[in-house]
Motif scaffolding. Structure first.
Motif, PDB file in Angstrom:
ATOM      1  N   GLY A 156       5.620   8.856  -4.865  1.00 47.29           N
ATOM      2  CA  GLY A 156       4.453   9.120  -4.033  1.00 47.29           C
ATOM      3  C   GLY A 156       3.574  10.208  -4.609  1.00 47.29           C
TER       4      GLY A 156
ATOM      5  N   TYR B  26      -7.631   5.924  -2.074  1.00 54.32           N
ATOM      6  CA  TYR B  26      -7.606   4.522  -1.648  1.00 54.32           C
ATOM      7  C   TYR B  26      -8.582   4.359  -0.499  1.00 54.32           C
ATOM      8  CZ  TYR B  26      -3.582   3.599  -4.576  1.00 54.32           C
ATOM      9  OH  TYR B  26      -2.757   3.433  -5.656  1.00 54.32           O
TER      10      TYR B  26
ATOM     11  N   GLN C 131       8.517   4.790  -1.971  1.00 50.38           N
ATOM     12  CA  GLN C 131       8.339   4.841  -0.517  1.00 50.38           C
ATOM     13  C   GLN C 131       8.823   3.552   0.127  1.00 50.38           C
ATOM     14  OE1 GLN C 131       4.124   5.698  -0.521  1.00 50.38           O
ATOM     15  NE2 GLN C 131       4.456   7.908  -0.401  1.00 50.38           N
TER      16      GLN C 131
ATOM     17  N   GLU D 193      -5.066  -6.339  -0.699  1.00 50.12           N
ATOM     18  CA  GLU D 193      -4.104  -5.603   0.115  1.00 50.12           C
ATOM     19  C   GLU D 193      -4.390  -5.781   1.596  1.00 50.12           C
ATOM     20  OE1 GLU D 193      -4.535  -1.841  -1.744  1.00 50.12           O
ATOM     21  OE2 GLU D 193      -3.282  -2.506  -3.415  1.00 50.12           O
TER      22      GLU D 193
ATOM     23  N   GLY E 282       1.725   9.966  -7.166  1.00 49.95           N
ATOM     24  CA  GLY E 282       0.476   9.396  -7.662  1.00 49.95           C
ATOM     25  C   GLY E 282       0.565   8.881  -9.088  1.00 49.95           C
ATOM     26  N   LYS E 283       1.774   8.719  -9.589  1.00 46.47           N
ATOM     27  CA  LYS E 283       1.936   8.250 -10.966  1.00 46.47           C
ATOM     28  C   LYS E 283       1.390   6.837 -11.130  1.00 46.47           C
ATOM     29  CE  LYS E 283       6.409   8.653 -10.689  1.00 46.47           C
ATOM     30  NZ  LYS E 283       6.544   9.014  -9.279  1.00 46.47           N
ATOM     31  N   SER E 284       1.832   5.969 -10.236  1.00 50.45           N
ATOM     32  CA  SER E 284       1.359   4.584 -10.345  1.00 50.45           C
ATOM     33  C   SER E 284      -0.136   4.509 -10.139  1.00 50.45           C
ATOM     34  CB  SER E 284       2.048   3.696  -9.312  1.00 50.45           C
ATOM     35  OG  SER E 284       3.430   3.692  -9.519  1.00 50.45           O
ATOM     36  N   THR E 285      -0.636   5.356  -9.257  1.00 53.52           N
ATOM     37  CA  THR E 285      -2.073   5.353  -8.992  1.00 53.52           C
ATOM     38  C   THR E 285      -2.842   5.716 -10.264  1.00 53.52           C
ATOM     39  OG1 THR E 285      -1.571   6.019  -6.745  1.00 53.52           O
ATOM     40  CG2 THR E 285      -3.841   6.265  -7.471  1.00 53.52           C
TER      41      THR E 285
ATOM     42  N   SER F  24       3.932   3.474  -2.316  1.00 56.73           N
ATOM     43  CA  SER F  24       4.461   3.541  -3.679  1.00 56.73           C
ATOM     44  C   SER F  24       5.849   2.898  -3.676  1.00 56.73           C
ATOM     45  CB  SER F  24       4.534   4.983  -4.142  1.00 56.73           C
ATOM     46  OG  SER F  24       5.729   5.580  -3.695  1.00 56.73           O
TER      47      SER F  24
ATOM     48  N   SER G 161       0.839  -1.202   0.000  1.00 60.40           N
ATOM     49  CA  SER G 161       0.000   0.000   0.000  1.00 60.40           C
ATOM     50  C   SER G 161       0.874   1.252   0.000  1.00 60.40           C
ATOM     51  CB  SER G 161      -0.955  -0.018   1.184  1.00 60.40           C
ATOM     52  OG  SER G 161      -0.232   0.054   2.371  1.00 60.40           O
TER      53      SER G 161
HETATM   54  N1  LIG Z   1      -2.701   0.371  -2.267  1.00 60.52           N
HETATM   55  C1  LIG Z   1      -2.600   1.522  -1.627  1.00 60.52           C
HETATM   56  N2  LIG Z   1      -3.344   1.764  -0.531  1.00 60.52           N
HETATM   57  C2  LIG Z   1      -3.250   2.952   0.110  1.00 60.52           C
HETATM   58  N3  LIG Z   1      -2.438   3.933  -0.251  1.00 60.52           N
HETATM   59  C3  LIG Z   1      -1.659   3.768  -1.343  1.00 60.52           C
HETATM   60  C4  LIG Z   1      -1.703   2.547  -2.070  1.00 60.52           C
HETATM   61  N4  LIG Z   1      -0.833   2.631  -3.096  1.00 60.52           N
HETATM   62  C5  LIG Z   1      -0.271   3.853  -3.011  1.00 60.52           C
HETATM   63  N5  LIG Z   1      -0.766   4.536  -1.956  1.00 60.52           N
HETATM   64  C6  LIG Z   1      -0.410   5.898  -1.579  1.00 60.52           C
HETATM   65  O1  LIG Z   1      -0.714   6.727  -2.657  1.00 60.52           O
HETATM   66  C7  LIG Z   1       0.292   7.684  -2.874  1.00 60.52           C
HETATM   67  C8  LIG Z   1       0.718   7.640  -4.334  1.00 60.52           C
HETATM   68  O2  LIG Z   1       1.359   6.412  -4.593  1.00 60.52           O
HETATM   69  P1  LIG Z   1       1.854   6.002  -6.032  1.00 60.52           P
HETATM   70  O3  LIG Z   1       0.819   6.309  -7.025  1.00 60.52           O
HETATM   71  O4  LIG Z   1       2.305   4.597  -5.962  1.00 60.52           O
HETATM   72  O5  LIG Z   1       3.111   6.970  -6.228  1.00 60.52           O
HETATM   73  P2  LIG Z   1       4.189   7.014  -7.371  1.00 60.52           P
HETATM   74  O6  LIG Z   1       4.023   8.338  -7.998  1.00 60.52           O
HETATM   75  O7  LIG Z   1       5.506   6.907  -6.699  1.00 60.52           O
HETATM   76  O8  LIG Z   1       3.975   5.885  -8.302  1.00 60.52           O
HETATM   77  C9  LIG Z   1       1.398   7.372  -1.903  1.00 60.52           C
HETATM   78  O9  LIG Z   1       1.361   8.307  -0.863  1.00 60.52           O
HETATM   79  C10 LIG Z   1       1.073   6.016  -1.371  1.00 60.52           C
HETATM   80  O10 LIG Z   1       1.396   5.914  -0.017  1.00 60.52           O
END
Ligand SMILES: Nc1ncnc2c1ncn2[C@@H]1O[C@H](COP(=O)(O)OP(=O)(O)O)[C@@H](O)[C@H]1O
Ligand SMILES: Nc1ncnc2c1ncn2[C@@H]1O[C@H](COP(=O)(O)OP(=O)(O)O)[C@@H](O)[C@H]1O
Ligand SMILES: [Mg+2]
Ligand SMILES: [Mg+2]
Lengths: 625, 610
Positions: free
Chosen positions: B406, B379, A522, B140, B408-411, A519, A517
């Protein structure tokens, strides 16, 4: 019965997920007799032995009281009731009541006294397995599918405990009852007894054959259960991939294949069991028919009294359950035996030798000051390594590494993908053992340190930042359980992990299984914090910044440089920016360190290094086109 | 017997912190029973046949004593008169019955096993498929260990019930019913007295069920907790050993292990209590009836012979107490497990399949247009990660997304791949809402290479073929060649047939990324999302991939998340993200020429290069 004629068990290797079939210590290579396998449980059952014996005694006594009740009943019917003697009724009724209560108590006691001890036996078996698995080297875990380990810790142990609780007790009690009954039958009439016992011979022969076939089938079923657990685990851990490609059907198909295979084995077991039951129920019954006819003839010729015949037949009928139960008990014993085999297969794995840990404070570990200057730091001398499964004829992955990392120095290790950088770093905390050569820390061979001591001195941030489903705090403090808040804060600072404050519950946020959960960046920063929180003297960072953006990377580097200023560190790097963290750079190629120097020096002097850092040759090639 | 099963799981939170999550899955009332019903329903006919087999088998077996009596009463006198006929007939009948009973026993065992195994196959499949259907936010929280325990150890308890329990229950019912009738026919007063004993028996059984229900629930939870601990430790064995967690883990494992032991022992003790109480009741009752009978005989209202027979039968009435105990035991255990399984099965995916799917317009070979409109996302457990935004990615465009970790790219990428549904707004593909697409359609067109390059145990070829299960070997090799993975694969011990082991541990991290990449290429999607897909590669390797991408991405819409800005240079467009917002958007050249973050980033990166 055709199944029994070819006892060769199919190996579980026919599936494409690795199962025990792929494992060196294949079970089929060491056939053990079921009794021998079960005897190995003795050290564990020892503690509970009196309870188990007590339970057997209670079961035996209960069987006796069951036999005594009819006698009292007969007494009541023949005595007080027949003679209308109500006064005589009461003592007999009281005796009946007492017998009944005694029986109830014995039944209860039989179970009560073994309940906790046997549960504890199971717990100890499981605890020992868990501890053992944690001590076994990584190379063992590389080989063994996790579902196979898990099924040993759950369903196999369950079968073993159940065996100790019921079948073992009944095996003893019922055999005793059977023997007593047999003696009784012989005293009644030896001819009839002999006829009744004729089936014993073919039954024994058949039972042996059954044991062999059934053990093999049980073993197979248990292995397949392990495979099934493996498939489930992979399908959940890889759920993102399966979803990303919409492959849940393929995986479900794979799962179905495995569970269908398990079903087939279970059906094979049922077939064997069915045959055994048929033999065990049928043969004695046929013999009894013969005894009945013979007995009748004997009675007709006045060689036997009707009363004796009736007594004989009712004794024989009473022995039906003890005999029948043998079928069930044997099946169970075979299953428990193969479960025990599976269990001890893992328990018998040799553990890597380890020197006993020195008492705290009085470590053998010489402090840097004591060692001659030349020896200080980390020194690899002629280190060679190959993975146990590397194909014969290929060169060693690491073929003579000579490398000295001076105390307080940060050395970057660079090399092409797959050149063995990660492998090299894994040798330092002895996750793998070099096949030749030695590694010293401040002059002490790492083999002269206990793993505990060694790993206290060397901290690692792995390439894949593996987090556990626990809070952020717990994950970071894995590196130093006793660290105070200040050190924790400092470590988080170094790793630029300020984001934890913005998590829903700050440091106490659960990160979920594998930290998913968070990234990627992180996760990586938490893994980095975990490595530095113990302020170790030797630090190994395997590509620690790969998931960081350029900006954060620069921040982390700046902070790390401070930490690294008096730490001896080995940092695996892919990119120039990371290399800049280091005082010197070593280039790993073809299993050797082919160049060492500062970044600038190597850029000047070493074309291979230049190519690796800038991809120049590629670029030139592209430009030339 | 099944009513109490429906009660939702209660006192679990005081047991294990780790297991508290189980409560997140509410068990709808009646679900466990409905589950059992739906499992048994398809086999109704076969179950009836099995029951019939047992009935006949028991009847033939019970004929034995009768035939013995016949042999003695008829056979022997006849033999004395030199007539062997009756004895031969009786003996033949005896042998015949024995043979029939034997054969029926054998076929019952086989037949019942067939039914049981079919039911288990069905149940395992359901759990597995359902777990696959459930969305990521569920996984998760739930952890793999718990799903493993649902699909293995929980199913096993049902196996126990089906394998032995049902046969036992059948026998119990049979003999109790039969004997009760016989008793009442013999003498109604004594029969009534015997019947009254059913009341305390019922109370004892009920109390056993009540008490053991809690125990077995605890037991299931404890076993799941054990499995969770176990799998997680084994999966993270490297950090565990490197950070000397062994003894801490042993302690933690010991706690759950003890909990499981306590629950197991508690269950056994409940059983003991039940057996003791019911035996005692039965034996007391027998004494009572004997005394009552004696009184009746003495005042002449009962015949002696009847009382004798009555008492003998009465004892047999209570014989199945043990069998009933075994049945209740497996039943309770299975009921607790069914509850957990039903809870899992009743959980609906938060990213559901559309009820009425919309087909996509025909492919143009140019990729597809992706549009986010008024999209927001948070989330399940936290604050908003992506505040409301609009974004259109035209068909065929290659978009690079950069930004701090962090941000939000992956999100964003995961929304596009529909790992999650947006909390508000829509994500569309060629104008069709992702929520209206079937999984098959969506996955055929949108493929994501995730940041974690997970490999399955199995060969390299199989891992690449995840992208296209029916791919030929040459297609697989072509995909590997396209991104420069062929050389290293060919050098593995068995080339493409090398087993990469669990999580792909047999090959290095960079190599895993290449395999994951090849997998996506093989899938040949219209929209390709690469989330830091080359982060573990060395520079030449990364450049080779980039070089390849220029051809590979033609005719696709692509989203590339990367930190190495070299990757960005091949993009048509760059998005810079910060705290969930797109803060810059333009062609790479335009952004570099500007003064924004990207220009700074680019400069920093340039400086870091050799
Ligand atoms: N499955 C999840 N559940 C809760 N929070 C998440 C989850 N995945 C990512 N996050 C939070 O969302 C934010 C964006 O994450 P992410 O999109 O992975 O960033 P990045 O830009 O590095 O890819 C981060 O603060 C992370 O902690
Ligand atoms: N557990 C393992 N078993 C067998 N071979 C391995 C194992 N781990 C890595 N290898 C092989 O060793 C080589 C080096 O891997 P690694 O040290 O991870 O490389 P890198 O330099 O990229 O870190 C690779 O070719 C890989 O296939
Ligand atoms: Mg590596
Ligand atoms: Mg990311």
């Amino acid at each position: 019965m055709a199944e029994n004629q070819n006892p060769a068990p199919p190996t579980p290797a026919e599936s494409n997920t690795p199962s025990t079939g792929d494992i060196g210590s294949s079970p089929e290579s060491v056939p053990r007799s079921p009794v021998r396998s079960l005897l190995r449980l003795w050290p564990y059952a020892r503690e509970a032995r009196w309870r188990i014996f007590g339970s057997m005694a209670a079961a035996g006594l209960a069987s006796l009281s069951v036999l005594a009740v009819p006698i009292v009943l007969r007494g009541i019917v023949d005595g007080p009731i027949a003679h209308h003697d109500l006064a005589g009724l009461w003592p007999l009724a009281a005796a009946l009541l007492v017998l009944g209560l005694a029986e109830a108590c014995l039944f209860g006691v039989r179970r009560i006294i073994v309940a906790r001890p046997l549960a504890k036996v199971e717990t100890r078996l499981r605890g020992d397995l868990f501890a053992k698995l944690q001590r076994l080297p990584i190379s063992f875990h590389d080989r063994w599918p996790s579902g196979q380990l898990l099924s040993r810790a759950t369903s196999d142990l369950f079968v073993m405990r159940l065996f100790l609780a019921f079948p073992l007790v009944f095996l003893v009690v019922n055999s005793t009852v059977f023997l007593t009954g047999t003696v009784l039958m012989f005293t009644l009439d030896w001819r009839l007894a002999l006829i009744t016992l004729v089936p014993a011979v073919p039954l024994m022969v058949y039972t042996r054959r059954f044991e062999a076939g059934y053990s093999a089938a049980s073993r197979l079923a248990q292995d397949q259960n392990g495979d099934l657990a493996t498939v489930v685990e992979e399908s959940v851990l890889g759920i993102r991939i399966l979803k990303a490609f919409g492959r849940h059907r393929t995986m479900a198909e794979e799962f179905r294949r495995h569970s269908a295979a398990l079903r087939d084995t279970e059906l094979r077991k049922a077939g064997l069991l069915g045959n055994l039951w048929a033999a065990i129920v049928g043969l004695p019954e046929l013999a009894l028919g013969a005894a009945l006819a013979t007995g009748a003839v004997l009675v007709a010729h006045d060689e036997l009294s009707v009363g004796t015949l009736v007594a004989f037949l009712s004794t024989a009928l009473a022995l039906r359950w003890p005999v029948e139960s043998i079928g069930w008990l044997l099946g169970f014993a075979a299953e428990a035996a193969s479960a025990a085999n599976r269990y001890f297969e893992v328990m018998d794995e040799p553990e890597p030798a380890d020197v006993p840990p020195a008492p705290r404070g009085a470590g053998r570990y010489p402090h840097s000051g004591d060692a001659p200057a030349d020896d200080r730091g980390i020194r690899f001398t002629g280190v060679r390594f190959r993975y146990p499964d590397a194909p014969a004829g290929t060169p060693d992955l690491l073929a003579g590494i000579d490398l000295h990392i001076r105390p307080g120095e940060t050395l970057a290790l660079v090399g092409a993908t797959g050149s063995g950088k990660t492998t090299l770093t894994a040798l330092l905390p002895r996750l793998y053992e070099p096949t030749a050569g030695s590694i010293t820390l401040d002059g002490t061979d790492i083999r002269d340190l206990s793993r505990e001591e060694l790993r206290r001195e060397v901290a690692v941030a792995f390439e894949e930042p593996t987090l556990f489903s626990a809070t952020v705090r717990e994950n970071v403090l894995m590196g130093a359980p006793n660290a105070d808040e200040q050190r924790l804060a400092r470590a988080l600072d170094t790793a630029q992990a300020g984001f934890v404050d913005r998590l829903p519950e700050g440091l106490d946020t659960e990160v979920g299984e594998q930290g998913l959960s968070l990234s990627g960046g992180q996760r990586q920063r938490l893994a980095l914090a975990r490595a530095v929180v113990g302020e170790p003297r030797f630090l190994v960072l395997d590509d620690p910044l790969s998931a960081l953006d350029v900006h954060t990377e620069a921040l982390v580097e700046r902070a790390l440089r401070q930490v690294l200023s008096d730490t001896t560190a080995l940092v695996v790097a892919h990119r120039p920016s990371t290399v800049l963290l280091a005082d010197r750079v070593a280039l790993l190629a073809d299993g050797r360190i082919t160049a060492v120097g500062t970044h600038q020096e190597l850029l000047q002097s070493c074309p291979a290094y230049r190519a690796l850092m800038s991809g120049e040759s590629e670029l030139e090639g592209a430009l030339a086109r | 017997m099944t009513t109490a099963v429906a009660e939702p799981a209660l006192e679990e939170d005081d047991l294990l912190p780790a297991a508290a999550d189980d409560q997140d899955i509410p068990v709808p009332p009646g679900a466990p029973r409905a589950l059992l019903g739906s499992l048994l329903a398809p086999h109704r006919r076969r179950i009836a046949v099995a029951v019939l087999t047992v009935l006949v088998q028991q009847a033939t077996l019970q004929a034995g004593p009768l035939l013995v009596a016949l042999a003695i009463d008829r056979g022997i006198p006849a033999l004395r008169d030199h007539d062997a006929g009756p004895l031969i007939a009786v003996t033949a009948a005896y042998l015949g019955c024995a043979l029939v009973a034997t054969l029926l026993q054998r076929s019952f065992i086989r037949y019942a096993a067939r039914i049981n195994q079919d039911i288990l196959l069905d149940l395992r499949g359901r759990i597995f498929r359902h777990a696959q259907r459930l969305s990521l936010d569920f996984h998760e929280r739930y952890t793999s260990g718990r799903i493993i325990s649902r699909a293995t150890s929980d199913v096993d308890t049902l196996r126990e019930l089906l394998a032995e329990g049902l046969q036992e229950l059948l026998m119990v019912c049979l003999s109790v019913g039969y004997i009760t009738v016989v008793l009442c026919l013999m003498d109604w007063r004594l029969g009534l007295a015997a019947l009254v004993s059913f009341l305390p028996m019922y109370l004892i059984i009920r109390s056993f069920r009540r008490r053991s229900q809690q125990v077995y629930r605890r037991s299931r939870t404890a076993v799941a907790a054990l499995i969770v601990r176990f799998t997680e430790t084994m999966n993270g064995i490297r950090p565990v050993q490197a950070f000397r967690r062994e003894s801490a883990n042993n302690r933690a494992f010991d706690t759950v292990n003890q909990q499981s032991a306590t629950a197991t022992a508690d269950g056994l003790l409940e059983m003991a209590r039940y057996v003791f109480l019911s035996r005692m009741t039965a034996n007391t009752w027998i004494t009572g009836v004997v005394v009552l009978g004696a009184l009746l005989v003495s005042d002449g209202s009962l015949e002696l012979g009847v009382l004798t027979a009555f008492v003998l039968y009465l004892r047999r009435l209570y014989d199945p107490i043990d069998q009933l105990a075994m049945f209740l035991n497996s039943y309770q255990s299975a009921a607790a497990a069914l509850e957990k399984m039903a809870g899992l099965l009743a959980h609906e995916p938060s990213v559901p399949e559309p009820a009425e799917p919309t087909p996509l317009p025909a492919a143009t070979g140019k990729g597809r247009e992706v549009a986010f409109r008024g999209t927001r996302f948070a989330y399940a457990n936290g604050k908003e990660i992506l505040p409301e935004f609009d974004l259109v990615l035209p068909a065929g465009q290659t978009t690079a997304v950069v930004g701090a970790t962090g941000a939000g790219k992956s999100t964003l990428a995961k929304l596009l791949a529909r790992f999650y549904d947006p909390t508000a707004g829509t994500v569309t593909l060629d104008g069709v809402d992702l929520r209206a697409l079937t999984t098959a359609d969506l996955r055929a067109d949108v493929v994501m290479v995730t940041q974690e390059s997970f490999l399955f145990s199995g060969t390299v070829a199989e891992n690449i073929a995840v992208g296209k299960p029916d791919a030929t070997r040459s297609e697989i090799e072509a995909a590997a060649r396209a991104i420069g993975a062929h050389e290293f694969i060919a050098a593995l011990p068995d080339g493409y047939d090398t087993d990469v082991r669990k999580r792909g541990g047999r090959i290095s991290a960079g190599q895993r990324q290449l395999v994951a990449f090849a997998r996506a290429l093989l899938a040949d999607p219209a929209v390709l999302i690469l989330d830091e897909a080359t982060s573990s590669l060395d520079v030449p390797g990364e450049q080779a991939v980039q070089h390849a991408m220029q051809t590979v991405l033609a005719g696709r819409t692509a989203v590339i998340i990367a930190h190495r800005l070299s990757t960005v240079e091949i993009a048509d467009r760059v998005l810079v993200m910060d705290q969930g917002r797109v803060v810059e958007d333009g062609t790479p050249a335009a952004l570099i020429a500007g003064e924004g973050r990207f220009a700074t980033l680019h400069q920093t990166w340039k400086d870091s290069l050799v």
